[in-house]
Design a protein around this motif. Structure first.
Motif, PDB file in Angstrom:
ATOM      1  N   ALA A 422       4.858 -10.566 -31.423  1.00  0.00           N
ATOM      2  CA  ALA A 422       5.126 -11.167 -32.727  1.00  0.00           C
ATOM      3  C   ALA A 422       4.138 -10.656 -33.774  1.00  0.00           C
ATOM      4  CB  ALA A 422       5.049 -12.687 -32.625  1.00  0.00           C
ATOM      5  N   GLU A 423       2.846 -10.615 -33.422  1.00  0.00           N
ATOM      6  CA  GLU A 423       1.836 -10.122 -34.361  1.00  0.00           C
ATOM      7  C   GLU A 423       2.051  -8.651 -34.682  1.00  0.00           C
ATOM      8  OE1 GLU A 423      -1.984 -10.986 -32.653  1.00  0.00           O
ATOM      9  OE2 GLU A 423      -2.143 -12.876 -33.764  1.00  0.00           O
ATOM     10  N   ARG A 424       2.337  -7.847 -33.659  1.00  0.00           N
ATOM     11  CA  ARG A 424       2.543  -6.418 -33.864  1.00  0.00           C
ATOM     12  C   ARG A 424       3.713  -6.165 -34.803  1.00  0.00           C
ATOM     13  NH1 ARG A 424       3.275  -5.225 -28.987  1.00  0.00           N
ATOM     14  NH2 ARG A 424       1.093  -4.766 -28.466  1.00  0.00           N
ATOM     15  N   GLY A 425       4.809  -6.883 -34.585  1.00  0.00           N
ATOM     16  CA  GLY A 425       5.987  -6.710 -35.436  1.00  0.00           C
ATOM     17  C   GLY A 425       5.726  -7.113 -36.872  1.00  0.00           C
ATOM     18  N   ALA A 426       5.018  -8.238 -37.055  1.00  0.00           N
ATOM     19  CA  ALA A 426       4.740  -8.718 -38.408  1.00  0.00           C
ATOM     20  C   ALA A 426       3.830  -7.759 -39.160  1.00  0.00           C
ATOM     21  CB  ALA A 426       4.113 -10.109 -38.344  1.00  0.00           C
ATOM     22  N   ILE A 427       2.764  -7.271 -38.498  1.00  0.00           N
ATOM     23  CA  ILE A 427       1.827  -6.354 -39.161  1.00  0.00           C
ATOM     24  C   ILE A 427       2.508  -5.040 -39.508  1.00  0.00           C
ATOM     25  CG2 ILE A 427      -0.272  -4.990 -38.839  1.00  0.00           C
ATOM     26  CD1 ILE A 427      -1.345  -7.336 -37.129  1.00  0.00           C
ATOM     27  N   ARG A 428       3.302  -4.507 -38.578  1.00  0.00           N
ATOM     28  CA  ARG A 428       4.006  -3.250 -38.852  1.00  0.00           C
ATOM     29  C   ARG A 428       4.956  -3.398 -40.046  1.00  0.00           C
ATOM     30  NH1 ARG A 428       5.537  -1.404 -32.663  1.00  0.00           N
ATOM     31  NH2 ARG A 428       3.678  -0.109 -32.292  1.00  0.00           N
ATOM     32  N   GLU A 429       5.646  -4.507 -40.109  1.00  0.00           N
ATOM     33  CA  GLU A 429       6.607  -4.719 -41.187  1.00  0.00           C
ATOM     34  C   GLU A 429       5.913  -4.748 -42.541  1.00  0.00           C
ATOM     35  OE1 GLU A 429       9.927  -4.941 -43.197  1.00  0.00           O
ATOM     36  OE2 GLU A 429       9.882  -4.739 -41.017  1.00  0.00           O
ATOM     37  N   VAL A 430       4.789  -5.480 -42.632  1.00  0.00           N
ATOM     38  CA  VAL A 430       4.086  -5.564 -43.908  1.00  0.00           C
ATOM     39  C   VAL A 430       3.439  -4.228 -44.261  1.00  0.00           C
ATOM     40  CG1 VAL A 430       2.264  -6.752 -45.202  1.00  0.00           C
ATOM     41  CG2 VAL A 430       3.702  -8.038 -43.617  1.00  0.00           C
ATOM     42  N   LEU A 431       2.934  -3.503 -43.267  1.00  0.00           N
ATOM     43  CA  LEU A 431       2.383  -2.166 -43.524  1.00  0.00           C
ATOM     44  C   LEU A 431       3.437  -1.244 -44.134  1.00  0.00           C
ATOM     45  CD1 LEU A 431       0.210  -1.596 -40.320  1.00  0.00           C
ATOM     46  CD2 LEU A 431      -0.642  -1.557 -42.680  1.00  0.00           C
ATOM     47  N   THR A 441      -1.901  -5.075 -47.604  1.00  0.00           N
ATOM     48  CA  THR A 441      -1.399  -5.674 -46.360  1.00  0.00           C
ATOM     49  C   THR A 441      -2.256  -6.860 -45.957  1.00  0.00           C
ATOM     50  OG1 THR A 441      -0.486  -3.575 -45.580  1.00  0.00           O
ATOM     51  CG2 THR A 441      -0.948  -5.253 -43.918  1.00  0.00           C
ATOM     52  N   ALA A 442      -3.565  -6.697 -46.035  1.00  0.00           N
ATOM     53  CA  ALA A 442      -4.479  -7.797 -45.682  1.00  0.00           C
ATOM     54  C   ALA A 442      -4.262  -8.992 -46.596  1.00  0.00           C
ATOM     55  CB  ALA A 442      -5.929  -7.320 -45.757  1.00  0.00           C
ATOM     56  N   GLN A 443      -4.050  -8.729 -47.903  1.00  0.00           N
ATOM     57  CA  GLN A 443      -3.811  -9.827 -48.847  1.00  0.00           C
ATOM     58  C   GLN A 443      -2.534 -10.576 -48.507  1.00  0.00           C
ATOM     59  OE1 GLN A 443      -3.807  -7.778 -52.600  1.00  0.00           O
ATOM     60  NE2 GLN A 443      -6.021  -7.963 -52.882  1.00  0.00           N
ATOM     61  N   LEU A 444      -1.460  -9.831 -48.213  1.00  0.00           N
ATOM     62  CA  LEU A 444      -0.182 -10.479 -47.913  1.00  0.00           C
ATOM     63  C   LEU A 444      -0.236 -11.272 -46.614  1.00  0.00           C
ATOM     64  CD1 LEU A 444       2.337  -7.658 -48.944  1.00  0.00           C
ATOM     65  CD2 LEU A 444       1.835  -9.763 -50.161  1.00  0.00           C
ATOM     66  N   LEU A 445      -1.019 -10.776 -45.654  1.00  0.00           N
ATOM     67  CA  LEU A 445      -1.146 -11.482 -44.370  1.00  0.00           C
ATOM     68  C   LEU A 445      -2.247 -12.541 -44.416  1.00  0.00           C
ATOM     69  CD1 LEU A 445      -0.781  -8.466 -41.909  1.00  0.00           C
ATOM     70  CD2 LEU A 445       0.896 -10.255 -42.353  1.00  0.00           C
ATOM     71  N   GLN A 446      -2.941 -12.608 -45.578  1.00  0.00           N
ATOM     72  CA  GLN A 446      -3.994 -13.610 -45.798  1.00  0.00           C
ATOM     73  C   GLN A 446      -5.123 -13.503 -44.771  1.00  0.00           C
ATOM     74  OE1 GLN A 446      -2.415 -17.536 -46.491  1.00  0.00           O
ATOM     75  NE2 GLN A 446      -0.717 -16.783 -47.714  1.00  0.00           N
ATOM     76  N   VAL A 447      -5.553 -12.245 -44.524  1.00  0.00           N
ATOM     77  CA  VAL A 447      -6.729 -11.978 -43.692  1.00  0.00           C
ATOM     78  C   VAL A 447      -7.595 -10.967 -44.439  1.00  0.00           C
ATOM     79  CG1 VAL A 447      -5.507 -12.417 -41.529  1.00  0.00           C
ATOM     80  CG2 VAL A 447      -5.591 -10.085 -42.430  1.00  0.00           C
ATOM     81  N   LEU A 452      -7.818  -7.208 -40.196  1.00  0.00           N
ATOM     82  CA  LEU A 452      -6.606  -6.393 -40.082  1.00  0.00           C
ATOM     83  C   LEU A 452      -6.860  -5.161 -39.221  1.00  0.00           C
ATOM     84  CD1 LEU A 452      -3.703  -5.676 -40.887  1.00  0.00           C
ATOM     85  CD2 LEU A 452      -4.637  -4.564 -42.924  1.00  0.00           C
ATOM     86  N   TYR A 453      -7.971  -4.437 -39.479  1.00  0.00           N
ATOM     87  CA  TYR A 453      -8.273  -3.243 -38.695  1.00  0.00           C
ATOM     88  C   TYR A 453      -8.473  -3.583 -37.222  1.00  0.00           C
ATOM     89  CZ  TYR A 453      -8.744  -0.130 -42.733  1.00  0.00           C
ATOM     90  OH  TYR A 453      -8.489   0.642 -43.836  1.00  0.00           O
ATOM     91  N   ASN A 454      -9.164  -4.684 -36.948  1.00  0.00           N
ATOM     92  CA  ASN A 454      -9.379  -5.090 -35.552  1.00  0.00           C
ATOM     93  C   ASN A 454      -8.057  -5.409 -34.862  1.00  0.00           C
ATOM     94  OD1 ASN A 454     -12.137  -4.795 -35.813  1.00  0.00           O
ATOM     95  ND2 ASN A 454     -12.531  -6.968 -36.220  1.00  0.00           N
ATOM     96  N   LYS A 455      -7.150  -6.095 -35.580  1.00  0.00           N
ATOM     97  CA  LYS A 455      -5.841  -6.413 -35.019  1.00  0.00           C
ATOM     98  C   LYS A 455      -5.049  -5.139 -34.741  1.00  0.00           C
ATOM     99  CE  LYS A 455      -5.332 -10.930 -34.680  1.00  0.00           C
ATOM    100  NZ  LYS A 455      -4.927 -11.583 -33.394  1.00  0.00           N
ATOM    101  N   MET A 456      -5.076  -4.193 -35.698  1.00  0.00           N
ATOM    102  CA  MET A 456      -4.340  -2.943 -35.523  1.00  0.00           C
ATOM    103  C   MET A 456      -4.847  -2.178 -34.298  1.00  0.00           C
ATOM    104  SD  MET A 456      -3.981  -1.671 -39.497  1.00  0.00           S
ATOM    105  CE  MET A 456      -3.237  -0.091 -39.020  1.00  0.00           C
ATOM    106  N   LYS A 457      -6.161  -2.182 -34.123  1.00  0.00           N
ATOM    107  CA  LYS A 457      -6.744  -1.495 -32.967  1.00  0.00           C
ATOM    108  C   LYS A 457      -6.374  -2.193 -31.668  1.00  0.00           C
ATOM    109  CE  LYS A 457     -11.174   0.144 -31.116  1.00  0.00           C
ATOM    110  NZ  LYS A 457     -12.650   0.218 -31.353  1.00  0.00           N
TER     111      LYS A 457
END
Length: 465
Positions: A422-431, A441-447, A452-457
């Motif tokens: 779920a997290e991977r799909g949401a981050i990819r979509e906003v990216l 992307t970080a602003q829209l995801l409110q982080v 954001l970089y740690n999550k992507m990694k």
């Protein structure tokens, strides 16, 4: 006919074509329209002009729609705000609703849809203005009626409403944004012995901190700058009837103390006043947060929680109530036909299948808006999939959109795998939507960017920016 008291509209959009189209259309309908391409200029216009309603794009150069909403409400909390958003940003639009937006519309824009939403805002504004006068019962409109769904969850809610309505007990109504909490509150009121008395609804999430006490408990002339006359608060306007406090968890500690006295003693103290006023009000509250968790975090007073929690009704999200979708879809279709002067006869089977496969992050409110738009553009006697946005038509029963997970019959997943997907799909979509702009992307995801970089990694999301 447009009411003169609600004629000034500000459009905030960087797309010149959209701004020109809306300006021309709304001007023809009798509105006075201002257009700004940037949030900074728009905020200056709001300070200088008498603006009644703001229509703002969610994606602006320096601010998001939510940031614009918050700044507008600080300048003038009476201004209604409509958010314009891409359909992929429905979750963000839902967040805007929590923070006080009146409603949202999705792109591509249809002038008639915008006008219908504006008319609803006009109606809500004038109902609020009426509340400053001695309250009187209003005739219930079809859109305010509680619709009974066939699902187990809906049947249980209906039983609870019938059980609690005849009493004077306080009720906490919990559920996600758009699940129909106010409809349940109205149903409780309409089935109670107070049904012929006022029903007053207040969105605590949209109340500016400095004005919340005045809105709830009233004020006397001269109590603060702008208090040019005595004003009754919501408790007085609801006297003898029912007061519905939506997003109750947003009240400040000071307001909570005042609320507790009103609940326990039946007395309210207007801002700047020297006398307490007796009131007889039944209080229903709603929240999309867990109030008990807020109590544990010392964000909500425990004594008020126990005073309000005499009975609780939980509303399940629409994605867990597939059996209800056809009933609500038929209701919203009938309503849309009446508003848009059309005679659409129903839905193709494939449309209903798509509805049941979609996860509905905006719940019933989103379903209502989707059907209203489908009716608006439909050229057949039934709603077809061609009238639906691709985010719905592309969903299948084994593949939910934007990172949600629906497990098929051939396999299973651990909770960790489900969460990561779920997290991977949401981050990819906003990216993708921000062209891999990490800051946006970080602003829209409110982080923050580091999170954001740690999550992507951690989720093995490639940086294509």
């Amino acid at each position: 006919m447009i009411k003169p008291a609600f004629s000034n509209i500000l459009i905030i959009d960087g797309d010149e074509n959209i701004s020109i189209t809306l300006n021309n259309y709304l001007s023809e309908k009798g509105f006075k329209v201002w257009v700004e391409s940037s949030a900074q200029n728009a905020l200056s216009t709001i300070r200088e002009k008498k603006i009644d309603l703001v229509i703002t794009d969610f994606e602006l150069s320096k601010y998001t729609g939510i940031e614009v909403l918050q700044k507008v409400k600080i300048i003038n909390p009476a201004i209604q705000v409509i958010i314009v958003t891409a359909y992929a940003e429905i979750r963000l639009a839902v967040e805007a609703l929590k923070k006080g937006a009146f409603d949202y519309v999705t792109k591509p824009l249809y002038p008639d849809e915008i006008l219908d939403t504006i008319n609803h805002a006009i109606e809500a504004k004038h109902e609020d203005a009426d509340g400053q006068k001695p309250a009187k019962p209003k005739k219930r409109k079809p859109d305010q009626e509680y619709i009974k769904g066939p699902s187990y969850q809906s049947q249980l809610v209906e039983k609870h409403i019938d059980l609690i309505a005849p009493t004077d007990m306080s009720v906490i109504i919990s559920g996600d944004t758009g699940t129909g909490k106010e409809y349940v509150a109205r149903s409780i009121h309409n089935k109670s012995k107070r049904a012929k008395m006022p029903f007053v609804a207040v969105d605590c999430g949209a109340l500016p901190i400095e004005l919340a006490s005045s809105e709830l408990f009233g004020h006397v002339k001269g109590a603060f700058t702008g208090a040019v006359a005595d004003r009754k608060g919501c408790f007085e306007r609801a006297n003898g009837g029912t007061l519905f406090l939506d997003e109750i968890g947003n009240l400040t500690y000071e307001n909570q103390v005042q609320l507790l006295r009103a609940l326990q003693e039946g007395l309210v103290h207007p801002v700047g006043g020297s006398k307490e006023i007796p009131v007889n009000v039944r209080v229903l509250v709603a929240t999309n947060e867990d109030l008990k968790t807020l109590v544990d975090k010392n964000h909500f007073r425990e004594d008020i929680y126990h005073r309000l929690n005499e009975f609780k009704i939980d509303l399940a999200p629409l994605r867990e109530r597939n059996d209800d979708i056809e009933v609500f879809a038929a209701h919203f279709l009938k309503s849309a036909n009446a508003k848009l002067n059309k005679e659409i006869d129903g839905f193709e089977n494939e449309v209903l299948e798509k509805f049941k496969a979609y996860e509905w992050p905006g719940n019933l409110r989103e379903l209502r808006n989707i059907i209203k738009r489908a009716v608006l553009i439909c050229k057949d006697n039934k709603v077809t999939t061609s009238c639906l946005p691709p985010e719905i038509t592309n969903v299948t029963s084994s593949n939910a959109h934007y990172g949600s997970v629906m497990i098929n019959n051939t396999g299973s997943m651990s909770l960790k795998e489900i969460t990561e997907r779920a997290e991977r799909g949401a981050i990819r979509e906003v990216l993708k939507r921000t062209d891999y702009n990490k800051t946006k992307t970080a602003q829209l995801l409110q982080v923050d960017r580091k999170t954001l970089y740690n999550k992507m990694k951690a989720l093995n999301i490639e940086d294509e920016g």
